[in-house]
Design an enzyme around this catalytic site. Structure first.
Site, PDB file in Angstrom:
ATOM      1  N   THR A  40     -32.112  90.950 -58.539  1.00 27.72           N
ATOM      2  CA  THR A  40     -31.431  92.163 -58.078  1.00 27.72           C
ATOM      3  C   THR A  40     -29.927  91.931 -57.939  1.00 27.72           C
ATOM      4  OG1 THR A  40     -32.078  91.411 -55.893  1.00 27.72           O
ATOM      5  CG2 THR A  40     -33.344  93.226 -56.811  1.00 27.72           C
ATOM      6  N   PHE A 168     -31.239 100.230 -51.716  1.00 23.02           N
ATOM      7  CA  PHE A 168     -32.015  99.210 -51.006  1.00 23.02           C
ATOM      8  C   PHE A 168     -33.273  99.823 -50.376  1.00 23.02           C
ATOM      9  CE2 PHE A 168     -27.632  97.610 -50.968  1.00 23.02           C
ATOM     10  CZ  PHE A 168     -27.815  96.336 -51.506  1.00 23.02           C
ATOM     11  N   CYS A 175     -34.735  97.086 -47.755  1.00 19.25           N
ATOM     12  CA  CYS A 175     -34.468  95.693 -48.144  1.00 19.25           C
ATOM     13  C   CYS A 175     -33.944  94.886 -46.957  1.00 19.25           C
ATOM     14  CB  CYS A 175     -33.440  95.669 -49.268  1.00 19.25           C
ATOM     15  SG  CYS A 175     -32.925  94.005 -49.690  1.00 19.25           S
TER      16      CYS A 175
HETATM   17  C1  HEM Z   1     -28.370  94.020 -54.983  1.00 15.90           C
HETATM   18  C2  HEM Z   1     -29.320  93.335 -54.400  1.00 15.90           C
HETATM   19  C3  HEM Z   1     -30.612  93.891 -53.893  1.00 15.90           C
HETATM   20  C4  HEM Z   1     -31.189  95.125 -54.098  1.00 15.90           C
HETATM   21  C5  HEM Z   1     -30.647  96.294 -54.901  1.00 15.90           C
HETATM   22  C6  HEM Z   1     -32.452  95.114 -53.378  1.00 15.90           C
HETATM   23  C7  HEM Z   1     -33.316  96.196 -53.314  1.00 15.90           C
HETATM   24  C8  HEM Z   1     -34.509  96.180 -52.623  1.00 15.90           C
HETATM   25  C9  HEM Z   1     -35.416  97.301 -52.553  1.00 15.90           C
HETATM   26  C10 HEM Z   1     -35.200  98.656 -53.226  1.00 15.90           C
HETATM   27  C11 HEM Z   1     -36.473  96.916 -51.784  1.00 15.90           C
HETATM   28  C12 HEM Z   1     -37.691  97.771 -51.390  1.00 15.90           C
HETATM   29  C13 HEM Z   1     -38.857  97.475 -52.298  1.00 15.90           C
HETATM   30  C14 HEM Z   1     -40.019  98.371 -51.950  1.00 15.90           C
HETATM   31  O1  HEM Z   1     -39.982  99.026 -50.940  1.00 15.90           O
HETATM   32  O2  HEM Z   1     -40.985  98.419 -52.731  1.00 15.90           O
HETATM   33  C15 HEM Z   1     -36.245  95.542 -51.385  1.00 15.90           C
HETATM   34  C16 HEM Z   1     -37.122  94.802 -50.602  1.00 15.90           C
HETATM   35  C17 HEM Z   1     -36.902  93.483 -50.258  1.00 15.90           C
HETATM   36  N1  HEM Z   1     -35.781  92.740 -50.495  1.00 15.90           N
HETATM   37 FE1  HEM Z   1     -34.146  93.355 -51.523  1.00 15.90          FE
HETATM   38  N2  HEM Z   1     -32.618  93.893 -52.767  1.00 15.90           N
HETATM   39  C18 HEM Z   1     -31.519  93.116 -53.046  1.00 15.90           C
HETATM   40  C19 HEM Z   1     -31.274  91.832 -52.612  1.00 15.90           C
HETATM   41  C20 HEM Z   1     -32.105  91.096 -51.812  1.00 15.90           C
HETATM   42  C21 HEM Z   1     -31.823  89.759 -51.315  1.00 15.90           C
HETATM   43  C22 HEM Z   1     -30.553  88.967 -51.613  1.00 15.90           C
HETATM   44  C23 HEM Z   1     -32.915  89.366 -50.599  1.00 15.90           C
HETATM   45  C24 HEM Z   1     -33.189  88.081 -49.847  1.00 15.90           C
HETATM   46  C25 HEM Z   1     -32.308  87.151 -49.604  1.00 15.90           C
HETATM   47  C26 HEM Z   1     -33.866  90.450 -50.615  1.00 15.90           C
HETATM   48  C27 HEM Z   1     -35.090  90.427 -50.005  1.00 15.90           C
HETATM   49  C28 HEM Z   1     -35.971  91.475 -49.979  1.00 15.90           C
HETATM   50  C29 HEM Z   1     -37.291  91.392 -49.362  1.00 15.90           C
HETATM   51  C30 HEM Z   1     -37.910  90.171 -48.680  1.00 15.90           C
HETATM   52  C31 HEM Z   1     -37.879  92.660 -49.540  1.00 15.90           C
HETATM   53  C32 HEM Z   1     -39.258  93.113 -49.070  1.00 15.90           C
HETATM   54  C33 HEM Z   1     -39.119  93.723 -47.691  1.00 15.90           C
HETATM   55  C34 HEM Z   1     -40.431  94.337 -47.225  1.00 15.90           C
HETATM   56  O3  HEM Z   1     -41.301  94.609 -48.029  1.00 15.90           O
HETATM   57  O4  HEM Z   1     -40.539  94.565 -46.031  1.00 15.90           O
HETATM   58  N3  HEM Z   1     -33.338  91.496 -51.350  1.00 15.90           N
HETATM   59  N4  HEM Z   1     -35.034  95.125 -51.906  1.00 15.90           N
END
Ligand code: HEM
Length: 227
Positions: A40, A168, A175
């Site tokens: 991402t 996010f 996120c």
């Molecule tokens: C530009 C960077 C990023 C974008 C656009 C992004 C976007 C997202 C999105 C849209 C979700 C929701 C997914 C869903 O609901 O099905 C998500 C969940 C998550 N993201 Fe990110 N993310 C980014 C960077 C990161 C980073 C750097 C980390 C960790 C260091 C991270 C860790 C997580 C985790 C662990 C989840 C799951 C949370 C849950 O289910 O409760 N993300 N992200």
């Protein structure tokens, strides 16, 4: 950190077996962090660079801001929030090339969504990218790169409050890494701008393709020049 906090929770619960996470769960969490965080953020950075090549005046302005804030010194964490223009560029990149373009949810019980009633077991798509470019919310120039639309903050960037910008996600599953991701992207882009000018190579073909993240189908052929 994860293992430490897990141990603490188990200890505080007097070593009860059911508290904290199992070893396998800790491994799965680490994998999730790697998968969710790496592709991402890489996608955000690559599209930000491509857009700054396509809009060289924004590249110049962003570099000027980086030199104003950091001079020739290595960017420091504490000063990252002075990078207002770089932040706007990253938000505008996430609007046009939202790293995750579509989210899916499944209903597990009858769910009311506005006027619509959805039975259990239905997949609901949240087309992030489409909403991010909807003319109704973003105006006639919705497809254009204009970081200034974020000048008055995220909630005022579009005409229908903040929920038309959700790279996010939103709600309880938002996120967990969003602040970290933006900090990491700001730091990296600042260091690139400080050390290089960049342009698109003549063989670059603009072909964003949608998988789990948005990727340049034929690669992002950029030419970097040392400053
Ligand atoms: C530009 C960077 C990023 C974008 C656009 C992004 C976007 C997202 C999105 C849209 C979700 C929701 C997914 C869903 O609901 O099905 C998500 C969940 C998550 N993201 Fe990110 N993310 C980014 C960077 C990161 C980073 C750097 C980390 C960790 C260091 C991270 C860790 C997580 C985790 C662990 C989840 C799951 C949370 C849950 O289910 O409760 N993300 N992200």
């Amino acid at each position: 950190m994860l293992i430490e906090s897990n141990y603490k929770e188990i200890e505080e619960d007097h070593g009860r077996k059911k508290s904290g996470m199992s070893f396998e769960e800790v491994i799965e969490e680490c994998k999730l962090f790697y998968l969710a965080g790496q592709e991402t953020t890489a996608s955000l950075l690559i599209w930000a660079m491509v857009l700054l090549c396509m809009h060289p005046s924004w590249q110049t302005l962003a570099r000027e801001e980086v030199f104003q804030v950091f001079g020739n010194h290595k960017p420091e964490f504490d000063d990252l929030n002075h990078l207002k223009l770089v932040s706007k560029i990253l938000h505008e990149t996430l609007r046009l090339y939202s790293s995750i373009p579509v989210l899916t949810r499944a209903t597990y019980k009858e769910t009311k969504l506005g006027e619509i009633s959805i039975p259990p077991g239905i997949l609901v798509s949240l087309p992030i990218l489409m909403v991010h470019q909807d003319h109704e919310y973003w105006g006639d120039d919705a497809e254009e790169f204009n970081p200034d639309r974020f000048s008055h903050g995220l909630s005022k960037a579009s005409s229908n409050n903040e929920v038309s910008f959700f790279p996010f996600s939103w709600g309880p599953r938002i996120c967990i890494g969003q602040n970290f991701a933006l900090m990491e992207a700001k730091l990296t882009l600042a260091m690139i701008l400080q050390n290089f000018t960049f342009e698109l190579s003549a063989d670059y073909v603009h072909a964003p393709t949608v998988g789990i993240t948005i990727q340049p189908q034929y690669g992002a052929h950029l030419i970097l020049h040392n400053i």
